[in-house]
Design a protein around this motif. Structure first.
Motif, mmCIF file in Angstrom:
data_model
loop_
_atom_site.group_PDB
_atom_site.id
_atom_site.type_symbol
_atom_site.label_atom_id
_atom_site.label_comp_id
_atom_site.label_asym_id
_atom_site.label_seq_id
_atom_site.Cartn_x
_atom_site.Cartn_y
_atom_site.Cartn_z
ATOM 1 N N TYR A 1 0.834 19.415 -13.998
ATOM 2 C CA TYR A 1 1.541 18.175 -13.684
ATOM 3 C C TYR A 1 2.257 18.226 -12.337
ATOM 4 C CZ TYR A 1 4.935 14.365 -14.236
ATOM 5 O OH TYR A 1 5.721 13.244 -14.059
ATOM 6 N N TYR A 2 2.849 19.368 -12.014
ATOM 7 C CA TYR A 2 3.667 19.412 -10.806
ATOM 8 C C TYR A 2 2.845 19.478 -9.532
ATOM 9 C CZ TYR A 2 7.127 19.914 -14.374
ATOM 10 O OH TYR A 2 7.896 19.686 -15.488
ATOM 11 N N ASN A 3 1.519 19.458 -9.682
ATOM 12 C CA ASN A 3 0.677 19.282 -8.496
ATOM 13 C C ASN A 3 0.994 17.966 -7.793
ATOM 14 O OD1 ASN A 3 -0.591 21.658 -9.103
ATOM 15 N ND2 ASN A 3 -2.664 20.814 -9.187
ATOM 16 N N PHE A 4 1.474 16.983 -8.552
ATOM 17 C CA PHE A 4 1.758 15.702 -7.901
ATOM 18 C C PHE A 4 2.965 15.799 -6.969
ATOM 19 C CE2 PHE A 4 5.207 14.824 -10.824
ATOM 20 C CZ PHE A 4 5.908 13.733 -10.318
ATOM 21 N N LEU A 5 3.706 16.898 -7.060
ATOM 22 C CA LEU A 5 4.803 17.150 -6.123
ATOM 23 C C LEU A 5 4.385 18.056 -4.969
ATOM 24 C CD1 LEU A 5 7.734 17.783 -8.634
ATOM 25 C CD2 LEU A 5 7.156 15.651 -7.465
ATOM 26 N N THR A 6 3.192 18.639 -5.044
ATOM 27 C CA THR A 6 2.806 19.631 -4.031
ATOM 28 C C THR A 6 1.435 19.385 -3.404
ATOM 29 O OG1 THR A 6 1.881 21.085 -5.731
ATOM 30 C CG2 THR A 6 4.196 21.439 -5.133
ATOM 31 N N THR A 7 0.586 18.594 -4.017
ATOM 32 C CA THR A 7 -0.786 18.458 -3.518
ATOM 33 C C THR A 7 -0.836 17.809 -2.139
ATOM 34 O OG1 THR A 7 -2.983 17.570 -4.019
ATOM 35 C CG2 THR A 7 -1.105 16.222 -4.658
ATOM 36 N N ARG A 8 -1.838 18.191 -1.361
ATOM 37 C CA ARG A 8 -2.102 17.531 -0.081
ATOM 38 C C ARG A 8 -3.017 16.331 -0.270
ATOM 39 N NH1 ARG A 8 -4.529 22.133 3.470
ATOM 40 N NH2 ARG A 8 -4.926 20.353 4.836
ATOM 41 N N GLY B 1 2.676 16.602 -1.903
ATOM 42 C CA GLY B 1 2.620 15.592 -2.951
ATOM 43 C C GLY B 1 3.300 14.292 -2.583
ATOM 44 N N VAL B 2 3.958 13.695 -3.585
ATOM 45 C CA VAL B 2 4.637 12.419 -3.360
ATOM 46 C C VAL B 2 5.901 12.586 -2.528
ATOM 47 C CG1 VAL B 2 3.751 11.502 -5.537
ATOM 48 C CG2 VAL B 2 6.003 12.585 -5.489
ATOM 49 N N LEU B 3 6.379 13.808 -2.393
ATOM 50 C CA LEU B 3 7.666 14.051 -1.741
ATOM 51 C C LEU B 3 7.627 13.856 -0.235
ATOM 52 C CD1 LEU B 3 8.795 17.226 -3.733
ATOM 53 C CD2 LEU B 3 9.399 14.833 -4.158
ATOM 54 N N THR B 4 6.430 13.733 0.335
ATOM 55 C CA THR B 4 6.324 13.490 1.782
ATOM 56 C C THR B 4 5.556 12.202 2.076
ATOM 57 O OG1 THR B 4 4.333 14.887 1.931
ATOM 58 C CG2 THR B 4 6.463 15.948 2.349
ATOM 59 N N ALA C 1 0.831 -1.207 0.000
ATOM 60 C CA ALA C 1 0.000 0.000 0.000
ATOM 61 C C ALA C 1 0.864 1.254 0.000
ATOM 62 C CB ALA C 1 -0.924 -0.012 1.215
ATOM 63 N N ILE C 2 1.929 1.262 0.792
ATOM 64 C CA ILE C 2 2.827 2.418 0.834
ATOM 65 C C ILE C 2 3.484 2.625 -0.523
ATOM 66 C CG2 ILE C 2 5.038 3.198 1.787
ATOM 67 C CD1 ILE C 2 4.103 2.063 4.489
ATOM 68 N N ASN C 3 3.856 1.540 -1.188
ATOM 69 C CA ASN C 3 4.456 1.652 -2.521
ATOM 70 C C ASN C 3 3.473 2.215 -3.545
ATOM 71 O OD1 ASN C 3 6.848 0.549 -1.601
ATOM 72 N ND2 ASN C 3 6.423 -1.508 -2.361
ATOM 73 N N THR C 4 2.192 1.907 -3.375
ATOM 74 C CA THR C 4 1.179 2.300 -4.364
ATOM 75 C C THR C 4 0.717 3.740 -4.186
ATOM 76 O OG1 THR C 4 0.410 0.003 -4.445
ATOM 77 C CG2 THR C 4 -1.102 1.678 -5.290
ATOM 78 N N GLU C 5 0.733 4.257 -2.969
ATOM 79 C CA GLU C 5 0.184 5.585 -2.681
ATOM 80 C C GLU C 5 0.706 6.677 -3.617
ATOM 81 O OE1 GLU C 5 -0.267 8.680 1.114
ATOM 82 O OE2 GLU C 5 1.095 6.962 1.232
ATOM 83 N N PRO C 6 2.021 6.844 -3.827
ATOM 84 C CA PRO C 6 2.479 7.939 -4.703
ATOM 85 C C PRO C 6 2.050 7.768 -6.155
ATOM 86 C CG PRO C 6 4.318 6.553 -4.016
ATOM 87 C CD PRO C 6 3.150 6.148 -3.186
ATOM 88 N N GLU C 7 1.937 6.517 -6.615
ATOM 89 C CA GLU C 7 1.476 6.302 -7.988
ATOM 90 C C GLU C 7 0.063 6.841 -8.175
ATOM 91 O OE1 GLU C 7 1.666 2.177 -8.892
ATOM 92 O OE2 GLU C 7 3.573 1.902 -7.856
ATOM 93 N N LEU C 8 -0.783 6.633 -7.176
ATOM 94 C CA LEU C 8 -2.168 7.093 -7.279
ATOM 95 C C LEU C 8 -2.258 8.608 -7.193
ATOM 96 C CD1 LEU C 8 -3.976 4.384 -5.118
ATOM 97 C CD2 LEU C 8 -3.704 4.485 -7.599
ATOM 98 N N ILE C 9 -1.370 9.222 -6.426
ATOM 99 C CA ILE C 9 -1.341 10.688 -6.373
ATOM 100 C C ILE C 9 -1.015 11.249 -7.755
ATOM 101 C CG2 ILE C 9 -0.129 12.689 -5.416
ATOM 102 C CD1 ILE C 9 0.288 11.075 -2.845
#
Length: 664
Positions: free
Chosen positions: A386-393, A448-451, A367-375
């Motif tokens: 596109y760069y929302n995936f690096l910043t979105t909550r 986003g995915v960075l955290t 599940a942890i591995n999949t979470e950023p892919e879904l974001i």
């Protein structure tokens, strides 16, 4: 230009035969040969959908006579395309923490909860709880019912009343006592006897070893589960002296004239009495040479099988305390599995599933591995920048992940993750629904995915996080310049602890260290957010501990500077480690987090250019040539930015380019 080389020789021949030399101003490039229609469709379908076209799709495109931009857009609306996008970002983010999280299995339960195999901790934990590795409790004796003895010849008579039973089976504060014992075969050699019990009559000439006659459970065969007598004596010949009681029965074996460096000099008969560690009440240890087992209790099914039938659970694991009732040491940390008074908590939350493949841990990791892919997928599916995936909550959780984030006791000692302050924001999904994903909004500290735990665990240090950010999103790597020079070994600059200033290191670290500060509120080697409410920039208690030489400070200051190696370190005692060697600008980076880093990089154009390069590599299967960089890189990057950073629009632009369609 390399595609024209195949035609260069014929062109040269023609030039020689002609009257005036037509190549005086340079070579003439041949026309670009494009792939046939059917091949073009196949190429697009494989690249966008991961499969060849269907017969019907071939027929439709032949009828149209060409592949249009509308056809490409239609492909990018199919679910197969989004599966392709998830795979792309999985590779980009290296989303796999299988080797990044240390799970020693000490919190894994074994057994199936049946009448003969109660759920219990049997890894290294069982050494502290019962005296030997891989030992569960007594699955045949109930902890709360005093109706049988495993070794009636050696143990006291059964209590006559319920009150007396409770007093025997639990200590004064409710910690389970043993109900049976076996001799530890790490110390003893146990020989099966040809009799049916351990009575003095049955033992005959060996009657003096009555207390070392052990009724043991047969573990396999047609007699599995039945009690059989074994005579147990020390394996080591050093324990040659027999200690007798008044009745002439052996009660211990001693090691005569044992050297001072020998830790075990006497082996006493096993009983139902626990030993105390350092004489501290409530800090129990099993008796040396003995396996001391508590009984079972019946409990509701654990969280991973909620709603299932009741199960037998070992009395130690069935406890739900938050602290040892005697010493007040916490049960809410990884030490729970070595403390007889703690247990697995409510719903067995502190422990992992009982199957031998560790399904609970595997479900959490997956599940942890999949979470950023879904974001990333959600941003592209909605056609957001596109760069929302690096910043979105915005994020997603399934059953195992929602349970892990909601309950601080889940994964204790294995996962250390940033949990929502308000668990109610998490979607309500049963643990068993691993394939059900729902959206929720994380706290303001997230970017986003960075955290995500996937990124933070996969890149466990601030420097590793910076390195991957630069490589994945800026297409840059950290290498010293060609003219870099290392000073002589005796140069004092080599002893500079701040790598941003150390000679030879500063070439890279002058950038790495300030950039790493953006993750300064996320602990290294974990996915924990260092909330300022609980982790202030400076903690006077930690400074006091450091000054007194107590660098551990009762395990409360692990995130703080507790030792000084230079002047700056001495001035920083009691300060959060991430603030060490920081200037005002870098402290602002800590406050701004990864989101601030992304905002800054968007001002340089590097993010756009790198994304163009990566999309090109992904769909053409090779990097841009120098000529293609001149022709496409900057225009595509600028158009990508003008298009609102729409990822599908960039893909469309690359796929409709001549470079994609030509025969390579």
């Amino acid at each position: 230009m390399r595609y024209a080389r195949r035609f260069l020789a014929p062109l040269a021949t023609v030039a020689v035969l002609a009257a005036p030399p037509v190549l005086a101003d340079g070579p003439v490039c041949a026309p670009v040969t494009k792939v046939p229609l059917e091949r073009h469709l196949r190429q697009l379908s494989l690249d966008l959908l991961g499969r060849p076209p269907t017969y019907e799709e071939y027929q439709a495109i032949r009828a149209k006579g060409e592949v249009t931009v509308e056809d490409v857009r239609a492909m990018m609306e199919q679910e197969e395309f989004y599966a392709r996008i998830r795979a792309y970002h999985r590779a980009l983010l290296w989303s796999n923490i299988n080797s990044s999280v240390n799970n020693n299995n000490n919190s894994r339960l074994y057994g199936d909860g049946s009448a003969t195999n109660a759920l219990s901790l049997r890894s290294n934990s069982s050494v502290q709880l019962r005296g030997v590795n891989n030992a569960g409790c007594d699955s045949y004796l109930a902890q709360d019912v005093c109706n049988a003895r495993q070794d009636p010849h050696a143990d006291p008579a059964l209590p006559a009343t319920a009150a007396a039973c409770a007093k025997e089976r639990y200590d004064e504060r409710g910690v389970p006592n043993p109900v049976s014992w076996d001799y530890n075969t790490n110390y003893y050699t146990c020989t099966p006897l040809s009799v049916t019990d351990c009575s003095a009559t049955s033992l005959g000439a060996d009657a003096k070893y009555l207390y070392f006659c052990d009724m043991r459970r047969v573990t396999s065969g047609e007699d599995a589960g039945k009690l059989k007598p074994y005579l147990c004596k020390p394996t080591s010949a050093n324990f040659s002296a027999e200690v007798l009681d008044g009745a002439g029965k052996v009660v211990a074996f001693e090691y005569p004239d044992a050297p001072s460096n020998v830790s075990v000099k006497r082996l006493d008969r096993c009983t139902l009495n626990l030993s105390l560690r350092n004489g501290v009440k409530g800090s129990y240890v099993p008796q040396t040479g003995c396996v001391q087992r508590e009984g079972y209790v019946t409990r509701p099914a654990p969280f991973w099988n909620a709603g299932g039938p009741e199960v037998r659970v070992c009395a130690i694991e069935a406890q739900t305390r938050a602290a040892n009732p005697w010493t007040l040491e916490p049960c809410t940390t990884s030490r729970f599995n070595n403390d007889r008074s703690c247990g697995c908590g409510e719903g067995m939350a502190r422990c992992e599933s009982s199957d031998n493949n560790g399904s609970t841990h595997r479900a959490r990791v997956k599940a942890i591995n999949t979470e950023p892919e879904l974001i990333a997928e959600s941003v592209i599916r909605r056609d957001e920048p596109y760069y929302n995936f690096l910043t979105t909550r915005r994020s997603f959780a399934n059953g195992p992940l929602a349970a892990l984030y909601r309950d601080p006791q889940q994964g204790v000692g294995v996962f250390n993750v940033a949990r929502p302050k308000d668990p109610s924001v998490l979607p309500d999904i049963p643990y068993a629904e691993a394939d059900t994903w729902k959206e929720y909004v994380r706290g303001p500290e997230h970017s986003g995915v960075l955290t995500t735990p996937s990124f933070l665990y996969r890149f466990p240090t601030l420097r590793a996080r910076v390195n991957h950010f630069y490589g994945a999103f800026l297409c840059k790597s950290f290498v010293p310049p060609d003219n870099a020079r290392q000073p002589a070994a005796e140069d004092a600059c080599n002893r500079e602890n701040n790598l941003a200033k150390r000679c030879g290191c500063s070439y890279c670290h002058a950038t790495i260290e300030p950039t790493g500060a953006h993750w300064g509120r996320f602990a290294e080697r974990s996915a924990q957010f260092l909330d300022p409410e609980h982790f202030p920039r400076y903690d006077p208690k930690c400074r006091d501990c450091a000054l007194s030489g107590n660098t551990g400070c009762n395990n409360e200051c692990g995130q703080y500077v507790m030792q000084a190696y230079d002047g700056d370190g001495a001035q920083s005692l009691g300060m959060l480690k991430t603030y060490l060697y920081r200037n005002a600008d870098e402290e602002a980076n800590i406050d701004g987090g990864p989101e601030l880093l992304v905002e800054r990089m968007l001002q340089t154009g590097d993010l756009e250019r790198c994304t163009v390069r990566r999309v090109w590599q992904e769909f053409l299967g090779r990097p841009m040539s120098a000529e293609e960089q001149r022709m496409y890189l900057e225009p595509f990057a600028q158009e990508f930015a003008r298009d609102g950073h729409r990822f599908k629009a960039l893909i469309e632009r690359v796929l409709m380019s001549d470079a994609y369609r030509r025969i390579d």
